[in-house]
Enzyme design. Sequence first.
Site, mmCIF file in Angstrom:
data_model
loop_
_atom_site.group_PDB
_atom_site.id
_atom_site.type_symbol
_atom_site.label_atom_id
_atom_site.label_comp_id
_atom_site.label_asym_id
_atom_site.label_seq_id
_atom_site.Cartn_x
_atom_site.Cartn_y
_atom_site.Cartn_z
ATOM 1 N N LYS A 27 37.000 44.866 32.671
ATOM 2 C CA LYS A 27 38.635 45.075 33.312
ATOM 3 C C LYS A 27 38.944 43.794 32.894
ATOM 4 O O LYS A 27 39.090 42.408 32.931
ATOM 5 C CB LYS A 27 38.411 45.210 35.192
ATOM 6 C CG LYS A 27 38.355 44.437 35.517
ATOM 7 C CD LYS A 27 36.878 45.277 37.327
ATOM 8 C CE LYS A 27 36.737 44.122 37.755
ATOM 9 N NZ LYS A 27 35.990 45.859 39.129
ATOM 10 N N HIS A 28 40.428 44.252 33.673
ATOM 11 C CA HIS A 28 41.319 44.747 33.643
ATOM 12 C C HIS A 28 42.184 44.733 32.170
ATOM 13 O O HIS A 28 43.638 43.734 32.341
ATOM 14 C CB HIS A 28 42.535 44.349 34.726
ATOM 15 C CG HIS A 28 41.681 44.128 35.855
ATOM 16 N ND1 HIS A 28 40.694 42.693 36.021
ATOM 17 C CD2 HIS A 28 41.250 44.943 37.541
ATOM 18 C CE1 HIS A 28 40.500 43.203 37.354
ATOM 19 N NE2 HIS A 28 40.374 43.941 38.201
ATOM 20 N N ARG A 85 36.952 34.805 39.114
ATOM 21 C CA ARG A 85 36.345 36.200 38.844
ATOM 22 C C ARG A 85 35.981 36.210 37.222
ATOM 23 O O ARG A 85 35.894 36.677 37.160
ATOM 24 C CB ARG A 85 37.345 37.469 39.513
ATOM 25 C CG ARG A 85 37.051 37.299 41.094
ATOM 26 C CD ARG A 85 38.211 38.490 41.420
ATOM 27 N NE ARG A 85 38.159 39.294 40.687
ATOM 28 C CZ ARG A 85 39.131 40.644 41.201
ATOM 29 N NH1 ARG A 85 39.562 40.532 41.309
ATOM 30 N NH2 ARG A 85 38.649 41.991 40.364
ATOM 31 N N ASP A 119 42.219 51.403 37.849
ATOM 32 C CA ASP A 119 43.045 49.989 38.607
ATOM 33 C C ASP A 119 43.354 51.059 40.025
ATOM 34 O O ASP A 119 44.040 52.493 39.289
ATOM 35 C CB ASP A 119 42.972 48.602 38.813
ATOM 36 C CG ASP A 119 42.639 47.950 39.837
ATOM 37 O OD1 ASP A 119 42.110 48.281 40.814
ATOM 38 O OD2 ASP A 119 43.227 46.655 38.864
ATOM 39 N N ASP A 148 32.242 47.099 42.648
ATOM 40 C CA ASP A 148 32.574 46.272 42.196
ATOM 41 C C ASP A 148 31.407 45.095 42.705
ATOM 42 O O ASP A 148 31.269 44.409 43.812
ATOM 43 C CB ASP A 148 34.101 45.615 42.656
ATOM 44 C CG ASP A 148 35.012 46.644 42.377
ATOM 45 O OD1 ASP A 148 35.678 46.715 40.754
ATOM 46 O OD2 ASP A 148 35.433 47.804 43.275
ATOM 47 N N HIS A 157 47.994 43.569 43.400
ATOM 48 C CA HIS A 157 47.462 45.007 45.236
ATOM 49 C C HIS A 157 48.983 44.202 45.940
ATOM 50 O O HIS A 157 49.063 45.575 46.353
ATOM 51 C CB HIS A 157 46.440 43.708 45.575
ATOM 52 C CG HIS A 157 45.278 44.287 44.829
ATOM 53 N ND1 HIS A 157 44.946 43.342 43.632
ATOM 54 C CD2 HIS A 157 44.517 44.997 45.542
ATOM 55 C CE1 HIS A 157 43.312 43.935 43.514
ATOM 56 N NE2 HIS A 157 42.860 44.765 44.740
ATOM 57 N N ARG A 174 30.162 43.512 46.887
ATOM 58 C CA ARG A 174 30.343 45.009 47.998
ATOM 59 C C ARG A 174 29.345 44.559 48.414
ATOM 60 O O ARG A 174 29.091 45.174 49.813
ATOM 61 C CB ARG A 174 30.844 46.121 47.061
ATOM 62 C CG ARG A 174 31.509 45.958 46.745
ATOM 63 C CD ARG A 174 33.095 45.328 47.570
ATOM 64 N NE ARG A 174 34.473 45.827 46.152
ATOM 65 C CZ ARG A 174 34.959 45.003 46.550
ATOM 66 N NH1 ARG A 174 34.970 43.869 47.387
ATOM 67 N NH2 ARG A 174 36.366 45.373 45.599
#
Length: 523
Positions: free
Chosen positions: A180-181, A150, A267, A82, A193, A90
């Site tokens: 995404k998403h 984001r 995901d 990501d 999450h 990352r």
Amino acid sequence: MQTQTVASMPLTQKVGQLFMAGFDGTEPTAGIRELIREYNLGNIIYFTRNITSPAQVAALSAELQSEATAVGAGLPLFVATDQEGGVVSRLNWGTQLPSQMLIGACDDEAMARKAGATVGRELRSLGINLNLAPVLDVNNNPDNPVIGVRSFGENPERVAALGAAMAQGLQSVAVAACGKHFPGHGDTAVDSHLDLPVVAHERSRLERVEFAPFEAAIQSGIDAIMTTHVAFPAITGDAELPATISSAVQTALLRKQLGFDGLLVTDCLEMDAIAEGVGPAEGAVRAIEAGCDIVTVSHTLERQRAAIEAVLTAVRTGRLTEERIDRSLQRIRRCKQQRIGASETAEKPEWNRCAPESKQLATEIANCGVTLVRDDSETVPFDTSRHLHVVSFTGTRGSPAEDERYDPEAVSAALSEVGFEITTHTVATGETVEIAAENEQIVAVSYDALANESQAATLRTLIAHHDQLAVLAVRNPYDLSVCPDAATFLTTYGYSPGAIQAAAKTLAGTVDPTGTLPVTIPD
């Protein structure tokens, strides 16, 4: 890329190609090697836990590819991460781009396309060939805890144009893009999450707002789309059914209505919206039943094995047909041939040559997008010949999707570099700060004050007692809503190095803030 035909592959290897798995550490674990050797695992995902340096990542990718192509069907891996930019990056060695919302504040499609190509070249130099980006969610909920900066913003047309451009940039350098998403995580106040969010809008609103960026991405040829663990009762008729495991979403809507024949990637099935519901193993079977091609289980070896075995059992018992597995495998092979096959014959970029371009573009985007939302008192720029107080707040990541990277003293360091003499005040939650002199220059660096009443109260107190004060929001532009109407307010939509440097230069008067808010701030 020489491989077996789909028909000649054993079932175990076919099913293994439909899974994406993560692992701990900076070298291949025994567990990830077992998944590759036993199931011909087709896809790997990297998180920060796998990354220490460019040389290490490149060596890790090469070792995993060697392992994969030596067994089973000889298919190369999709190695994914990501690298969205901003708070979800990352790779963290100073080359990451600012957030998508900062690009949204620039509103420049050519820049978004260049951003995709620049990120893509850096990823390719490290052996990463699938970027789980761009984010195509329309962030129109200020309380959204997981998307926020984001997203490119709240305007569906602008999110669509910028997202499609970024995806085109990635794919122009042989890196697969994954939007995404789907169908959209932008209008939620719950993080998937942690629980199952519900988007209760009627179908006409979803088609007008949430679907629009995905339609544009499909029309522009995006390789992959990631599904979301959010319930859409207007589509499915069920407020407790995650979109990831709904055929009404994946097949009827995305495949048939929108005409998408690329890769559908889930995901992570270890997120609580799935893990605490149907569970990762059953979720894997139901995701494939619904129409997904690649099932992601990012963390736990036992859950990865259980999910693969559950799909194998589903085929052997007739719940899933082997023809259904073959359709996904054909899509995976086609995309690997197109992206990985193209990269095998092209010159591989060197990271050391990519890094300066990435840093330069990060600076360009940040200087363009930093936004002086309000400055009625003409406080900005500050006088570099005078002392400056910097009040910063400690902060934790907004969602498990992010990494713990925020440094509350980063703004002070950047301001020192541009010539200010600094006194730093770092305030923990529940603490207060007092600056006695009324004529002092002050920068108050907010970090998601909208969600932190203690921080918001401290900001309001400082603003009430000091005229030469600017609020710099480095996490959430919606912090403006907790500030009094007269407050000077600047935002960077994130705390990437380029964004922080641009803010410091703006406060020193060497950058003219030209960005415009891509979201509406609630009263």
